[in-house]
Design an enzyme around this catalytic site. Sequence first.
Site, PDB file in Angstrom:
ATOM      1  N   GLU A  80     -29.947  78.937  94.340  1.00 24.26           N
ATOM      2  CA  GLU A  80     -28.624  78.517  94.804  1.00 24.26           C
ATOM      3  C   GLU A  80     -27.855  79.766  95.190  1.00 24.26           C
ATOM      4  OE1 GLU A  80     -26.024  76.618  91.935  1.00 24.26           O
ATOM      5  OE2 GLU A  80     -25.061  75.385  93.462  1.00 24.26           O
ATOM      6  N   ASP A 136     -25.948  66.547  90.183  1.00 22.80           N
ATOM      7  CA  ASP A 136     -25.564  67.778  89.472  1.00 22.80           C
ATOM      8  C   ASP A 136     -24.525  67.505  88.380  1.00 22.80           C
ATOM      9  OD1 ASP A 136     -25.958  70.443  88.952  1.00 22.80           O
ATOM     10  OD2 ASP A 136     -24.984  71.202  90.763  1.00 22.80           O
ATOM     11  N   ASP A 137     -23.240  67.437  88.731  1.00 17.89           N
ATOM     12  CA  ASP A 137     -22.147  67.215  87.754  1.00 17.89           C
ATOM     13  C   ASP A 137     -21.242  66.091  88.270  1.00 17.89           C
ATOM     14  OD1 ASP A 137     -22.562  69.591  85.886  1.00 17.89           O
ATOM     15  OD2 ASP A 137     -22.455  70.564  87.840  1.00 17.89           O
ATOM     16  N   HIS A 141     -31.686  66.045  88.337  1.00 17.73           N
ATOM     17  CA  HIS A 141     -30.779  67.194  88.268  1.00 17.73           C
ATOM     18  C   HIS A 141     -29.370  66.681  88.007  1.00 17.73           C
ATOM     19  CE1 HIS A 141     -29.623  71.396  90.036  1.00 17.73           C
ATOM     20  NE2 HIS A 141     -28.755  71.000  89.112  1.00 17.73           N
ATOM     21  N   HIS A 152     -26.349  67.281  84.839  1.00 21.09           N
ATOM     22  CA  HIS A 152     -25.954  67.904  83.564  1.00 21.09           C
ATOM     23  C   HIS A 152     -25.121  66.912  82.785  1.00 21.09           C
ATOM     24  CE1 HIS A 152     -27.196  71.956  84.937  1.00 21.09           C
ATOM     25  NE2 HIS A 152     -26.924  71.434  86.121  1.00 21.09           N
ATOM     26  N   HIS A 157     -33.168  76.267  87.265  1.00 18.28           N
ATOM     27  CA  HIS A 157     -32.248  76.434  88.384  1.00 18.28           C
ATOM     28  C   HIS A 157     -32.553  77.774  89.055  1.00 18.28           C
ATOM     29  CE1 HIS A 157     -29.967  73.222  86.595  1.00 18.28           C
ATOM     30  NE2 HIS A 157     -28.914  73.389  87.362  1.00 18.28           N
TER      31      HIS A 157
HETATM   32 ZN   LIG Z   1     -27.312  72.121  88.095  1.00 16.00          ZN
END
Ligand SMILES: [Zn+2]
Length: 361
Positions: free
Chosen positions: A218, A297-298, A31, A33, A215
């Site tokens: 969340e 994630d990021d 996961h 990006h 996704h």
């Molecule tokens: Zn994500």
Amino acid sequence: MGDTAGAGDAASTGPLDLAEALDLLPKVELHCHVEGTMRPGTVLELARRHGLALPTENLDELYSYTSLNEFLSIFWLVQSTLGGRDDWARLGYESVVDAAAHGRVYAEMFFTPARHLDTGQRLADIVSGLADGIAAAEAETGARAMLIADIDRAFGPAPGLQMVTELGELRRSGSPGIERVLGVGMDSTELGVDPKSFTKAYRAAAGFGFRLTGHQGENSPASAIAEVIDVLGAERIDHGLSLVDDPELVRRFAAERIPLTVCPNSNIRIANAFPALAQHPYPAMRAAGLLATLNTDDPAMTDLDLGYEYASVAEAFDYTFDDMVTIALDGVDATWLADDAKHALRTRVTAEAAALATRMD
Ligand SMILES: [Zn+2]
């Protein structure tokens, strides 16, 4: 798998502490990006090249947010600096090199091209650019990465189906780099979006032979997570936080070993879902037997790396090195690697973990 260990060769003579050992431990990530891995210096350089104004030229300030909306506006700004194939190649290269420095040896990384396709870029160029950059980084680091093409939910079902159809055509025609794209997922906003509205896109993706994830959970209830598995046919769930609200669904996910790609620090730094790591349901998810993996994630946009993700989770929840190795091995199980490659990677993680353990206090 390559035979270099990312940061594993770093010179270190004294005993390793837990954080150092976890940074060196070979890890996978499912996961992440690719747009969220862009170095601030690269954002600045590409923005200048394409004549885009940034809210600040101070690199420390660029990636600081006070709200989710502010994060999303910076995320779009970062995405918009990717003006063409060469920029995607640079991003793919830097992304894999930076992650390898913290022990990431294999990744299945998202890219979300909806906005770029909307402004006239070609999917074939984005895919081949990313693939070239990743290949160059693989040759240099021995770390590997594959890609997942994400549907941007904010654009709605029709552009999602269109992207999947184009991906299928690229696969059928053997377009350069398309072999990097293992699967299809979806991201961006969850609020007010019915996951079932993407059924056609997911059916088409399955028809082309792509693996499926999404996704969910969340910012949406557990029932939406169940729909992504049962209606859309996904094999994994990205985030999946609200699953814990439905004990029966938790039991099912645990029994069927359906992977969740959880991003605890991101949930705090971007979504502000919890005030601190200590309040995150990650340990409850693990204790319930869920295959809950750890991911960033990021990472560039939140000042994270995978080594820190592991170390901070270990510290917050009192996990031992062995607990973290179990989590790393669950990550391997959750990949879409073929069985023999999975087995080889498990063997490598186990062997390198044992060697690291002998170097700890
Ligand atoms: Zn994500």
